[in-house]
Design a protein around this motif. Structure first.
Motif, PDB file in Angstrom:
ATOM      1  N   VAL A   4       0.790  -1.152  -0.068  1.00 51.96           N
ATOM      2  CA  VAL A   4      -0.055   0.003   0.001  1.00 51.96           C
ATOM      3  C   VAL A   4       0.789   1.260  -0.169  1.00 51.96           C
ATOM      4  O   VAL A   4       1.980   1.341   0.800  1.00 51.96           O
ATOM      5  N   GLN A   5       0.717   2.138  -0.896  1.00 54.55           N
ATOM      6  CA  GLN A   5       1.581   3.106  -1.181  1.00 54.55           C
ATOM      7  C   GLN A   5       0.708   4.441  -0.216  1.00 54.55           C
ATOM      8  O   GLN A   5      -0.375   4.779  -0.481  1.00 54.55           O
ATOM      9  N   LEU A   6       1.749   5.109   0.392  1.00 53.29           N
ATOM     10  CA  LEU A   6       0.996   5.974   1.300  1.00 53.29           C
ATOM     11  C   LEU A   6       1.028   7.572   0.886  1.00 53.29           C
ATOM     12  O   LEU A   6       2.189   7.958   0.180  1.00 53.29           O
ATOM     13  N   VAL A   7       0.126   8.326   0.775  1.00 53.13           N
ATOM     14  CA  VAL A   7       0.148   9.773   0.460  1.00 53.13           C
ATOM     15  C   VAL A   7       0.437  10.515   1.694  1.00 53.13           C
ATOM     16  O   VAL A   7      -0.577  10.670   2.491  1.00 53.13           O
ATOM     17  N   THR A   8       1.604  11.012   1.809  1.00 57.35           N
ATOM     18  CA  THR A   8       1.766  11.879   3.056  1.00 57.35           C
ATOM     19  C   THR A   8       2.099  13.305   3.130  1.00 57.35           C
ATOM     20  O   THR A   8       2.357  14.186   4.003  1.00 57.35           O
ATOM     21  N   SER A   9       1.871  13.980   1.691  1.00 59.52           N
ATOM     22  CA  SER A   9       2.278  15.322   1.585  1.00 59.52           C
ATOM     23  C   SER A   9       1.338  16.009   0.458  1.00 59.52           C
ATOM     24  O   SER A   9       0.787  15.349  -0.567  1.00 59.52           O
ATOM     25  N   LYS A  10       1.183  17.198   0.287  1.00 59.18           N
ATOM     26  CA  LYS A  10       0.455  17.831  -0.821  1.00 59.18           C
ATOM     27  C   LYS A  10       1.098  17.509  -2.110  1.00 59.18           C
ATOM     28  O   LYS A  10       0.389  17.348  -2.943  1.00 59.18           O
ATOM     29  N   GLN A  11       2.331  17.531  -2.044  1.00 64.11           N
ATOM     30  CA  GLN A  11       3.076  17.100  -3.158  1.00 64.11           C
ATOM     31  C   GLN A  11       2.829  15.919  -3.850  1.00 64.11           C
ATOM     32  O   GLN A  11       2.347  15.372  -5.105  1.00 64.11           O
ATOM     33  N   SER A  12       2.728  14.642  -2.868  1.00 66.38           N
ATOM     34  CA  SER A  12       2.538  13.491  -3.443  1.00 66.38           C
ATOM     35  C   SER A  12       1.012  13.280  -3.621  1.00 66.38           C
ATOM     36  O   SER A  12       0.503  12.539  -4.514  1.00 66.38           O
ATOM     37  N   ALA A  13       0.284  14.168  -2.975  1.00 68.88           N
ATOM     38  CA  ALA A  13      -1.473  13.995  -3.289  1.00 68.88           C
ATOM     39  C   ALA A  13      -1.294  14.695  -4.971  1.00 68.88           C
ATOM     40  O   ALA A  13      -2.404  14.049  -5.543  1.00 68.88           O
ATOM     41  N   SER A  14      -0.725  15.696  -4.945  1.00 67.67           N
ATOM     42  CA  SER A  14      -0.899  16.206  -6.521  1.00 67.67           C
ATOM     43  C   SER A  14      -0.332  15.215  -7.511  1.00 67.67           C
ATOM     44  O   SER A  14      -0.994  15.313  -8.523  1.00 67.67           O
ATOM     45  N   GLN A  15       0.835  14.586  -7.219  1.00 67.40           N
ATOM     46  CA  GLN A  15       1.461  13.464  -8.049  1.00 67.40           C
ATOM     47  C   GLN A  15       0.373  12.361  -8.331  1.00 67.40           C
ATOM     48  O   GLN A  15       0.182  12.023  -9.519  1.00 67.40           O
ATOM     49  N   LEU A  16      -0.461  12.237  -7.335  1.00 69.28           N
ATOM     50  CA  LEU A  16      -1.473  11.164  -7.632  1.00 69.28           C
ATOM     51  C   LEU A  16      -2.499  11.410  -8.555  1.00 69.28           C
ATOM     52  O   LEU A  16      -2.954  10.759  -9.360  1.00 69.28           O
ATOM     53  N   ALA A  17      -2.915  12.828  -8.307  1.00 71.04           N
ATOM     54  CA  ALA A  17      -4.002  13.332  -9.244  1.00 71.04           C
ATOM     55  C   ALA A  17      -3.469  13.453 -10.524  1.00 71.04           C
ATOM     56  O   ALA A  17      -4.159  13.019 -11.471  1.00 71.04           O
ATOM     57  N   ASP A  18      -2.165  13.648 -10.896  1.00 68.64           N
ATOM     58  CA  ASP A  18      -1.660  13.680 -12.044  1.00 68.64           C
ATOM     59  C   ASP A  18      -1.871  12.361 -12.649  1.00 68.64           C
ATOM     60  O   ASP A  18      -1.867  12.000 -14.034  1.00 68.64           O
ATOM     61  N   LEU A  19      -1.301  11.290 -11.918  1.00 67.06           N
ATOM     62  CA  LEU A  19      -1.218   9.959 -12.404  1.00 67.06           C
ATOM     63  C   LEU A  19      -2.726   9.664 -12.795  1.00 67.06           C
ATOM     64  O   LEU A  19      -2.917   8.896 -14.030  1.00 67.06           O
ATOM     65  N   LEU A  20      -3.566   9.833 -12.132  1.00 72.23           N
ATOM     66  CA  LEU A  20      -5.046   9.440 -12.581  1.00 72.23           C
ATOM     67  C   LEU A  20      -5.701  10.300 -13.695  1.00 72.23           C
ATOM     68  O   LEU A  20      -6.277   9.627 -14.535  1.00 72.23           O
ATOM     69  N   ASN A  21      -5.216  11.579 -13.859  1.00 73.01           N
ATOM     70  CA  ASN A  21      -5.587  12.426 -14.913  1.00 73.01           C
ATOM     71  C   ASN A  21      -4.812  12.337 -16.238  1.00 73.01           C
ATOM     72  O   ASN A  21      -5.102  12.482 -17.429  1.00 73.01           O
ATOM     73  N   GLY A  22      -3.764  11.479 -16.060  1.00 71.24           N
ATOM     74  CA  GLY A  22      -2.756  11.450 -17.247  1.00 71.24           C
ATOM     75  C   GLY A  22      -2.910  10.288 -18.257  1.00 71.24           C
ATOM     76  O   GLY A  22      -4.012   9.684 -17.978  1.00 71.24           O
ATOM     77  N   ALA A  23      -2.095  10.065 -19.096  1.00 68.56           N
ATOM     78  CA  ALA A  23      -2.426   8.889 -20.048  1.00 68.56           C
ATOM     79  C   ALA A  23      -1.391   7.780 -19.943  1.00 68.56           C
ATOM     80  O   ALA A  23      -1.525   6.908 -21.008  1.00 68.56           O
ATOM     81  N   THR A  24      -0.673   7.600 -18.841  1.00 64.58           N
ATOM     82  CA  THR A  24       0.388   6.710 -18.895  1.00 64.58           C
ATOM     83  C   THR A  24      -0.162   5.671 -18.045  1.00 64.58           C
ATOM     84  O   THR A  24       0.548   4.585 -17.931  1.00 64.58           O
ATOM     85  N   ARG A  25      -1.191   5.685 -17.340  1.00 62.05           N
ATOM     86  CA  ARG A  25      -1.704   4.699 -16.390  1.00 62.05           C
ATOM     87  C   ARG A  25      -2.367   3.234 -17.122  1.00 62.05           C
ATOM     88  O   ARG A  25      -2.986   3.684 -18.076  1.00 62.05           O
ATOM     89  N   ARG A  26      -1.663   2.232 -16.727  1.00 65.31           N
ATOM     90  CA  ARG A  26      -2.264   1.004 -17.473  1.00 65.31           C
ATOM     91  C   ARG A  26      -3.126  -0.066 -16.416  1.00 65.31           C
ATOM     92  O   ARG A  26      -3.541  -1.095 -17.127  1.00 65.31           O
ATOM     93  N   LYS A  27      -3.309   0.313 -15.130  1.00 70.79           N
ATOM     94  CA  LYS A  27      -4.288  -0.550 -14.405  1.00 70.79           C
ATOM     95  C   LYS A  27      -4.979   0.311 -13.565  1.00 70.79           C
ATOM     96  O   LYS A  27      -4.625   1.699 -13.326  1.00 70.79           O
ATOM     97  N   PRO A  28      -6.277  -0.045 -12.965  1.00 69.74           N
ATOM     98  CA  PRO A  28      -6.999   0.694 -11.961  1.00 69.74           C
ATOM     99  C   PRO A  28      -6.129   1.124 -10.737  1.00 69.74           C
ATOM    100  O   PRO A  28      -5.067   0.462 -10.309  1.00 69.74           O
ATOM    101  N   VAL A  29      -6.475   2.043 -10.007  1.00 66.78           N
ATOM    102  CA  VAL A  29      -5.918   2.583  -8.988  1.00 66.78           C
ATOM    103  C   VAL A  29      -6.910   2.597  -7.793  1.00 66.78           C
ATOM    104  O   VAL A  29      -8.059   3.313  -8.014  1.00 66.78           O
ATOM    105  N   VAL A  30      -6.620   2.189  -6.662  1.00 67.25           N
ATOM    106  CA  VAL A  30      -7.729   2.341  -5.481  1.00 67.25           C
ATOM    107  C   VAL A  30      -7.052   3.204  -4.609  1.00 67.25           C
ATOM    108  O   VAL A  30      -6.028   3.352  -4.148  1.00 67.25           O
ATOM    109  N   VAL A  31      -7.841   4.307  -4.022  1.00 69.42           N
ATOM    110  CA  VAL A  31      -7.569   5.316  -3.265  1.00 69.42           C
ATOM    111  C   VAL A  31      -8.532   5.319  -1.882  1.00 69.42           C
ATOM    112  O   VAL A  31      -9.870   5.239  -2.055  1.00 69.42           O
ATOM    113  N   VAL A  32      -7.872   4.791  -0.894  1.00 69.25           N
ATOM    114  CA  VAL A  32      -8.535   4.750   0.286  1.00 69.25           C
ATOM    115  C   VAL A  32      -8.210   5.803   1.197  1.00 69.25           C
ATOM    116  O   VAL A  32      -6.951   6.365   1.385  1.00 69.25           O
TER     117      VAL A  32
END
Length: 616
Positions: A4-32
């Motif tokens: 489980v990857q931890l989102v511990t800062s605003k920067q990592s939260a922003s990077q996660l949003a970029d991943l979800l909205n980007g075009a490189t992702r090839r598998k589903p992402v679960v956010v808890v």
């Protein structure tokens, strides 16, 4: 090993949003997410990661400034915070259609267990939709016995004391695990030791093999895959390694009323009866001449030794709701008067009222540094779920009134469903925004959702009853052809039933053979009650075309002089042999048809009678 990857800062939260909205992702992402002020989430992200394995990535994010930074970059209604979880599928359709990425709420341990199961199911289903179900490198062939089927999982005991699961979402899309596996069934497949799963897709039966037992004239089960005004599509066998077997039926094959809208007569995913009029690869089905008392051929199993993949069942009024904490003894808070739907009229389907705007992450812990959290305002009165009126069967004495009342009932239920869905959305929004009211709001949500499900089940029941009423509707007597000669009239009816049941493209290859009518047949038809002339004509078509012996429900056999197995078979001086076929099964004094098979193979109809009558 699943992590489980931890989102511990605003920067990592922003990077996660970029991943979800980007075009490189090839598998589903679960956010808890964790609830505001909580260190641990109610949802179990480690179990999600374990069951998803390499098919999805799992992230854990706290609610507060970090979730606010994440939400700021996400499309409206696609954020996640406040202890909830969400799976984001591959692609970007979810940004414009949030229903593709449902939000799973959790406000206590029981909710957390329920939401965890839902998120696992969402992740596996989305992985299957993305085409990620390729055998893993460490997978090996295994065989075992199914010891349990529960909560969307089959439990399999393997050799050497190993136990594994079979995931519903990773097998056949849209088919419940109970319709794939049964306790005691032997299964084989590829075992993934990291996920602890067995992939049984290699053992799914081909459609040609599974449907080989269906014959012309059989009444079979099919699932409604598409329904429009004048056309529906029925699935005889689901998609496996091959495309699904889908058969189009037009309005005339469902109802005799040319003005009927098929969307009123059947529901998406409903299991319906249909008669086979042509077998594969060019299957043809009709629903217009299927009687309630006819035997139905069981649907084929998807895996060898498994249960039928379809069963005929009416919706029940008992609805399972997500687990939640038991409510205290006191009643829920005072409520405003329920919103009543407008009087039902036979109009096009009403559009659901717009749901209220969703809450923002600000209400879940966003505050200036060093400033104590402001208590959210107490909400106004909680809307009380309106009670669902009982669904009362319409008396059968007036068919036209029955159909009209069913139409009005369907329209009223649609309006009610839309109202209840709006009430559920309001209750969910209040639950998100007001942690002090969560227990009572969860009570309201469950009550409203249960009433909505009851209304939807009532709608499905009403559609089924209306379809049956439409299917039995005949033209006015003034439109029916009139014959002075009863035999000529019956021959005309047989010819019409043959033309109805035989596709135009196949009529030249499957003509209606010549047949004789004995001296007492027409009179016995006039004297016999309890079976329609149309049903008799249908069976005559099957008899003279040679289809009846292949239909299990016809029970074709030689006619004896009595009920004993040693009683002699009836014969005639010209060499004709007497036969008997069933017009009905499973009813008192079930009706039969007797006929002669002449030496040249021609059929001569003798009489219709009851089960205990062996005369000819």
């Amino acid at each position: 090993m699943a992590t489980v990857q931890l989102v511990t800062s605003k920067q990592s939260a922003s990077q996660l949003a970029d991943l979800l909205n980007g075009a490189t992702r090839r598998k589903p992402v679960v956010v808890v997410t964790t609830s505001s002020g909580q260190e641990r989430p109610w949802i179990d992200p480690q179990r999600i990661a374990q069951e998803a394995g390499s098919l999805a990535d799992v992230y854990l994010m706290p609610t507060g400034d970090i979730s606010w930074a994440f939400a700021h970059q996400m499309a409206d209604e696609t954020q996640v915070y406040g202890g909830a979880g969400r799976v984001y599928p591959v692609g970007h359709e979810w940004t414009s259609n949030p229903r593709r990425s449902p939000l799973r709420f959790a406000f206590n341990p029981a909710d957390g267990e329920w939401a965890t199961d839902k998120l696992i199911s969402d992740a596996l289903r989305m992985a299957a939709d993305a085409g990620l179900l390729q055998p893993v490198a460490q997978a090996r062939p295994v065989a075992g016995i199914v010891t349990g089927v529960i909560s969307g999982r089959g439990i399999v005991d393997l050799s050497q004391g190993l136990r594994a699961t079979i995931a519903e979402e990773l097998t056949v899309p849209g088919v419940r695990i109970e319709r794939l596996l049964t306790v005691g069934q032997q299964v084989s497949g590829l075992y993934d030791p990291e996920a602890g799963r067995v992939d049984v897709r290699g053992g799914l039966r081909p459609a040609e093999e599974a449907l080989a037992g269906y014959g012309i004239g059989d009444v079979v089960l099919a699932r409604v895959a598409m329904v429009r005004n004048g056309k529906a599509e029925l699935v005889l066998y689901p998609k496996t390694a091959q495309p699904e077997v889908r058969v189009a039926v037009l309005r005339a094959a469902v109802t005799t009323n040319e003005a009927d809208d098929l969307r009123t007569l059947m529901s998406l995913d409903e299991v319906v009866r249909a008669r086979v009029t042509a077998t594969g690869p060019s299957w043809c089905l009709t629903m217009a001449d299927v009687d309630d008392d006819e035997p139905v051929a069981p649907a084929p199993a998807l895996l060898t030794g498994g249960p039928p993949w379809l069963v005929e069942e009416l919706p029940t009024l008992d609805v399972e709701t997500p687990p939640t904490v038991a409510m205290p003894a006191q009643a829920p808070p005072a409520a405003q008067e329920p919103i009543e739907p407008e009087p039902a009229v036979a109009e096009p389907e009403p559009e659901a009222p717009a749901a209220p705007a969703p809450p923002t992450p600000a209400i879940f812990g966003r505050r200036p540094t060093g400033t104590p959290a402001a208590r959210p305002a107490t909400p106004g009165p909680v809307p009380r779920p309106p009670s669902t009126p009982p669904i009362v069967a319409t008396p059968p004495e007036a068919p036209s009134d029955t159909r009209q009342q069913l139409l009005l009932q369907i329209t009223a239920l649609k309006t009610r469903i839309a109202t209840l869905e709006a009430e559920a959305e309001k209750a969910r929004a209040l639950a998100e925004a007001n942690s002090d009211e969560i227990r009572q709001l969860r009570y309201v949500i469950n009550k409203v959702e249960a009433e909505r499900d009851r209304a939807e089940n009532g709608l499905a029941r009403s559609r089924t009853e209306l379809r049956k009423a439409r299917g039995k509707r005949s033209r006015p007597a003034a439109e029916e052809p009139q014959f002075a000669d009863p035999e000529l009239g019956f021959r005309h009816l047989v010819q019409a039933r043959w033309a109805t049941r035989t596709p135009v493209a196949e009529q030249a290859a499957r003509p209606l053979p010549e047949y004789g009518i004995g001296a007492g047949f027409i009179q016995s038809l006039a004297d016999l009650e309890g079976v329609s002339r149309e049903k008799v004509a249908d069976v005559v078509v099957e008899v003279v075309t040679g289809v009846a012996p292949k239909v299990a429900g016809r029970e074709v056999h030689r006619l004896r002089s009595g009920m004993g197995g040693a009683d002699p078979v009836r014969t005639r001086a010209d060499g004709a042999v007497g036969y008997r076929a069933s017009l009905q099964t499973g009813t008192p004094s079930a009706r039969r048809i007797h006929y002669w098979m002449l030496p040249g193979g021609q059929i001569e109809l003798a009489r219709v009678c009851t089960h205990d009558d062996f005369s000819i």
